[in-house]
Design a protein around this motif. Structure first.
Motif, short mmCIF file in Angstrom:
data_model
loop_
_atom_site.label_atom_id
_atom_site.label_comp_id
_atom_site.label_asym_id
_atom_site.label_seq_id
_atom_site.Cartn_x
_atom_site.Cartn_y
_atom_site.Cartn_z
N ALA A 144 2.19 6.81 -14.11
CA ALA A 144 2.49 6.28 -12.98
C ALA A 144 1.86 4.80 -13.48
N ARG A 145 2.21 3.76 -12.61
CA ARG A 145 2.09 2.29 -12.71
C ARG A 145 1.80 1.69 -11.35
N PRO A 146 0.43 1.96 -10.89
CA PRO A 146 0.07 1.60 -9.69
C PRO A 146 -0.02 0.08 -9.39
N ARG A 158 0.99 -1.26 -0.11
CA ARG A 158 -0.03 0.13 -0.02
C ARG A 158 0.80 1.50 -0.02
N PRO A 205 -1.56 -3.34 -7.56
CA PRO A 205 -3.17 -3.50 -7.05
C PRO A 205 -3.58 -2.86 -5.65
N ASN A 244 -2.07 0.06 -4.41
CA ASN A 244 -2.12 1.37 -4.12
C ASN A 244 -2.29 2.36 -5.23
N ALA A 245 -3.41 1.96 -5.77
CA ALA A 245 -3.76 2.81 -6.87
C ALA A 245 -4.43 4.32 -6.29
N PHE A 246 -4.75 4.34 -5.02
CA PHE A 246 -5.23 5.35 -4.46
C PHE A 246 -4.10 6.51 -4.38
N LYS A 247 -3.15 6.22 -4.46
CA LYS A 247 -2.05 7.14 -4.39
C LYS A 247 -1.95 8.19 -5.58
N VAL A 248 -2.37 7.68 -6.66
CA VAL A 248 -2.28 8.60 -8.06
C VAL A 248 -3.19 9.60 -7.55
N ASP A 249 -4.55 9.25 -7.22
CA ASP A 249 -5.52 10.29 -7.00
C ASP A 249 -4.97 11.17 -5.85
N VAL A 282 4.52 4.05 -7.03
CA VAL A 282 3.82 3.98 -8.27
C VAL A 282 4.26 4.78 -9.69
#
Ligand code: SF4
Length: 345
Positions: free
Chosen positions: A301-303, A146, A305, A307-312, A150
């Motif tokens: 960005a290449r998040p 998490r 599974p 930690n995709a929330f980090k991009v937003d 990214v």
């Protein structure tokens, strides 16, 4: 803890000579990270070379207007220095967002740059980790990631760099001064000091074996520049960044004359946002222009599974920081009679 020898150096030359005669040694400043890692068995130096007696504690303004920060200056002394607070507020804010008061009193400027990732698998010697033991694998990739990278990660490592200070230094176009006994002194841009992991995640920085961080040099700020550091984390204090942003902005006649944007918590090094900077330079910094520029940067960005929330999170932080700086720079410009930027956040 594994037994180790201890050498106290009084000069740079003594420290370099001690390194040359003690292969496998490590330099120690405040020790707030290194000693923890030694207790965990992650770092197992044969010899510690203590640099705290070296004359590297001063923070001084040079004739050029630059600020020279000795590598031994504590994080607290740097954060509260009057010239840092007035000229480089993003640096002061970044330092105060890191660690705790007790740790900042002991941690040094050089040590802050050289601290290691807080990836939990790196700190657990029972788990595979390419950074700790090259070729052993990366437990984080299929584990709990998490907090991990990214941007710019590799198949070998997805760790992030933990320093807040380094993110501000990257945005402020600081330079890192290094010394070794054989080559003397050289300088490296702060934005280039830390590496992406690539095939060699065991190397965090471009520092050569035996080199000593002697100082950080901050160029004089451009007239009218404003700067800000903001950090998102799980707790209000004493927590590493999920994402952070340092930015410097100069407006000229309502348009961006200079912008520097750096992300923390997203990559193996402070991530200087060259794409976003290029898009914004010369533009009117409207909310739409800022969002488009930040989105263009984060398209890389290449998040994973988890930690995709980090991009937003990073997008929202960057847009908010830049909007705040546009208001601040516009207010300064109005006070001095220049036309304001037309920003719609
Ligand atoms: Fe080690 Fe990097 Fe993988 Fe963490 S992310 S386990 S530091 S190789």
């Amino acid at each position: 803890m594994k037994p180790f020898a201890y050498v106290r150096a009084a000069t740079l030359q003594e420290a370099a000579a001690a390194y040359a005669s003690h292969p496998g040694s490590r330099y120690i400043g405040g020790g707030t990270n290194l000693v923890d890692l030694m207790k965990h068995g992650v770092e197992t130096p044969e010899t510690l070379i203590d640099l705290t007696r070296l004359p590297l504690h001063d923070i001084e303004e040079l004739d050029t207007g630059s600020l020279r920060v000795g590598a031994g200056a504590s994080n607290t002394d740097l954060a509260v220095h009057p010239l840092v607070r007035s000229r480089y507020p993003a640096l002061s804010q970044a330092l105060l967002a890191g660690a705790s008061g007790q740790l900042r009193n002991v941690a040094t400027t050089g040590g802050n740059l050289l601290q290691r990732t807080r990836c939990p698998y790196f700190q657990d010697v029972s788990k595979p980790c390419n950074k700790r033991e090259p070729g052993s694998g990366c437990a984080a990739r299929d584990g709990v990631h998490r907090d991990h990278a990214v941007l710019g990660h590799s198949a070998h490592c997805i760790a992030t760099h933990p320093s807040d200070m380094a993110v501000a230094l990257a945005a402020l176009d600081a330079e890192i001064e290094l010394y070794d006994g054989e080559h003397g002194t050289r300088r490296v841009a702060a934005a280039d000091f830390h590496r992406l992991p690539g095939d060699h995640p065991e190397r965090d920085t471009v520092i050569r074996p035996g080199e000593i961080v002697t100082a950080v040099l901050l160029p004089p700020p451009a007239p009218g520049s404003v700067s800000l550091y903001r950090k998102a984390r799980d707790r209000a204090s004493y927590a590493f960044a999920l994402a952070s942003v340092a930015a410097v902005l100069v407006l000229d006649d309502g348009r961006v004359r200079h912008v520097a944007l750096a992300f923390g918590g997203l990559a193996h090094r402070p991530w200087r946002a060259a794409t976003a900077e290029e898009r914004l330079t010369g533009a009117a910094p409207t909310g739409e222009a800022v969002r488009e520029a930040v989105d263009a940067e984060l398209a890389a960005a290449r998040p994973l599974p988890g930690n995709a929330f980090k991009v937003d999170l990073a997008r929202n932080l960057a847009c908010d920081v830049l909007a705040t700086l546009v208001r601040s720079a516009s207010a300064s410009a109005s006070a001095s009679g220049a036309p304001p930027a037309h920003h719609r956040p």
